[in-house]
Design an enzyme around this catalytic site. Structure first.
Site, PDB file in Angstrom:
ATOM      1  N   GLU A   3       0.868  -1.180   0.000  1.00 55.19           N
ATOM      2  CA  GLU A   3       0.000   0.000   0.000  1.00 55.19           C
ATOM      3  C   GLU A   3       0.900   1.223   0.000  1.00 55.19           C
ATOM      4  O   GLU A   3       1.500   1.570   1.018  1.00 55.19           O
ATOM      5  CB  GLU A   3      -0.935  -0.017   1.217  1.00 55.19           C
TER       6      GLU A   3
ATOM      7  N   CYS B 251      -1.994   9.321   2.528  1.00 54.93           N
ATOM      8  CA  CYS B 251      -1.570   8.809   1.219  1.00 54.93           C
ATOM      9  C   CYS B 251      -2.595   9.089   0.125  1.00 54.93           C
ATOM     10  O   CYS B 251      -2.230   9.154  -1.052  1.00 54.93           O
ATOM     11  CB  CYS B 251      -1.300   7.305   1.303  1.00 54.93           C
TER      12      CYS B 251
END
Length: 455
Positions: free
Chosen positions: A209, A243
């Site tokens: 991720e 993010c």
């Protein structure tokens, strides 16, 4: 305990089949929820110590996120874990075909520092739901939360199935030499390449991720007040250290000034005239990252903000207009409180701008133009997308979360997480048939007739 011995302990426990039991999995999931609820005060304090996270923001993005994830997973776990029947073609009839989800074994979870609780426990929920054991490595850059996780996990979860290893690069490097059944890493692409290279030595599957530069396109049909409100919230939450935060805006020249003014108004509404004094605005994780972000001030014209205090890890909510496209601000993931605005001529140029760059973790569009929205969704490749909002897809548990290409490998959240940490085993079950001629085995006479028919 040496790390190999720790892994062996979990592998041996996995072989007892205890973790395959659905009731055991649910007990462990409820223990995670109990851990978070009973230690909420300590968790909030640790997040304040590490990132100066405001209480409400920390509760929504870390504590509530985890408890909701547990509830959703427990509600659907029985259904996810059941064998999944598939159609069996006539050529192999009589027979029954199905997919059997089975746990993989022991998973290494390497967490990130920006959401240091969520990005450890959310993967752990998926890992346990799938029936696996886990070794957790929290981020050393969030030492307060790391220590708290190391203290609480052994008190609440089955120690034979879940362990915590604290430390930094040395400890992570040592763990990566071991033969895990799956590795989950959240962080940046540079470290991800190291993780993937280490996993390749054992042919270990990985979930990565990562991040990237998530674009936002805004056109004239958008409601600028609502657009600015939603962008400002998503960008400056956690001081930009998210993010999937908007990384840069793409707008036509005539929208630059009104959108900038609208964003400035929202910054003031959220954090007051001086965000540094606001108890609703966080800090950068450390001075090194703060200094890195402050260097971006030199890459364009500052329209809003631009203040920094390296000693206290403060970067003001900042808007920069038309930075050089080859500057670090536009080539590196910002992961901080600066929002660049890039002017484009039209929608086609906006699409081209995004397509020419690495695939982002998320991509956003604000528009009432349904044709343009459809083109954006169809043509822009990204991990996830929001239309007329940012980040909020992450609040939908049935939407998989993950990147594509440089922004990540694999997905989790809800059923996608269960499947990600399971092996979906294909099974065909057939009865014994006594009338199969040996010379035609395994085909019976009626099957041969069928095969002649379809030719």
């Amino acid at each position: 305990m040496p790390y190999q011995a720790l892994l062996t302990k979990h592998c041996q426990y996995f072989d007892t089949n205890v973790t395959r039991d659905i009731s055991w999995r649910k007990q462990q999931l409820q223990a995670i929820k109990k851990l978070v609820i009973e230690n909420e005060k300590d968790i909030l304090q640790a997040l304040q110590d590490d990132l100066a996270k405001p209480t409400l923001e920390a509760w929504i993005t870390e504590i509530s996120y985890i408890t909701s994830d547990v509830d959703h997973t427990c509600k659907h776990l029985n259904k996810w874990a059941k064998p999944r029947g598939v159609s069996t073609p006539i050529v192999v009839q009589p027979g029954k075909s199905f997919i059997k989800p089975e746990p993989q074994g022991t998973v290494l979870i390497i967490g990130a520092w920006n959401y240091p609780l969520q990005l450890v426990l959310a993967p752990l929920i998926a890992v346990i739901a799938a029936g696996n054991c886990a070794i957790i490595k929290p981020s050393e850059l969030a030492p307060a939360i790391s220590a708290l996780i190391g203290q609480l996990i052994p008190k609440y979860l089955d120690n034979n199935a879940v362990s915590v290893v604290e430390g930094g690069v040395t400890e992570t490097t040592a763990l990566l030499t071991l033969n895990f059944d799956h590795i989950m890493y959240t962080g940046n692409g540079q470290v991800a390449r190291i993780v993937m290279a280490a996993a390749a030595k054992h042919l270990t599957p990985v979930t990565l991720e990562l991040g990237g530069k998530s674009p936002v396109y805004v056109d004239e049909s958008a409601d600028l007040t609502i657009t600015a409100q939603r962008i400002a919230w998503g960008k400056w939450m956690n001081a930009g250290q998210t993010c999937i935060a908007p990384d840069y805006l793409l707008v036509k020249e005539n929208l630059v000034e009104p959108l900038t003014l609208a964003l400035k108004a929202q910054i003031t509404a959220m954090f007051g005239e001086n965000p540094k004094n606001s108890d609703s605005y966080g800090r950068i994780i450390n001075q090194r990252h703060c200094q890195r972000i402050a260097t971006y001030f030199n890459d364009g014209k500052i329209m809003v903000g631009g203040e920094s205090d390296i000693e206290s890890c403060y970067i003001a909510p900042t808007i920069i207009i038309n930075p050089a496209l080859d500057s670090p601000l536009m080539t590196e993931e910002i992961f901080g409180a600066i929002l660049p605005i890039v002017t484009i001529e039209d929608f086609d140029q906006a699409k081209s701008f995004v397509k020419q760059r690495e695939k982002p973790l998320s991509a956003y569009i604000f528009s009432r133009n349904n044709e343009q929205v459809a083109q954006w969704v169809n043509e822009i490749s990204s991990g996830s997308q929001c239309i007329n909002d940012v980040i909020m897809f992450n609040a939908v548990p049935d939407l998989p979360f993950g990147g594509t290409g440089p922004s990540g490998i694999g997905q989790y959240s809800g059923k996608a997480g269960f499947d990600n940490f399971s092996h979906l085993k294909s099974v065909l079950k057939r009865p014994f048939i006594k009338d199969i001629p040996v010379r035609f085995a395994p085909y019976s006479k009626w099957k041969l007739k069928f095969l002649r028919f379809i030719r």
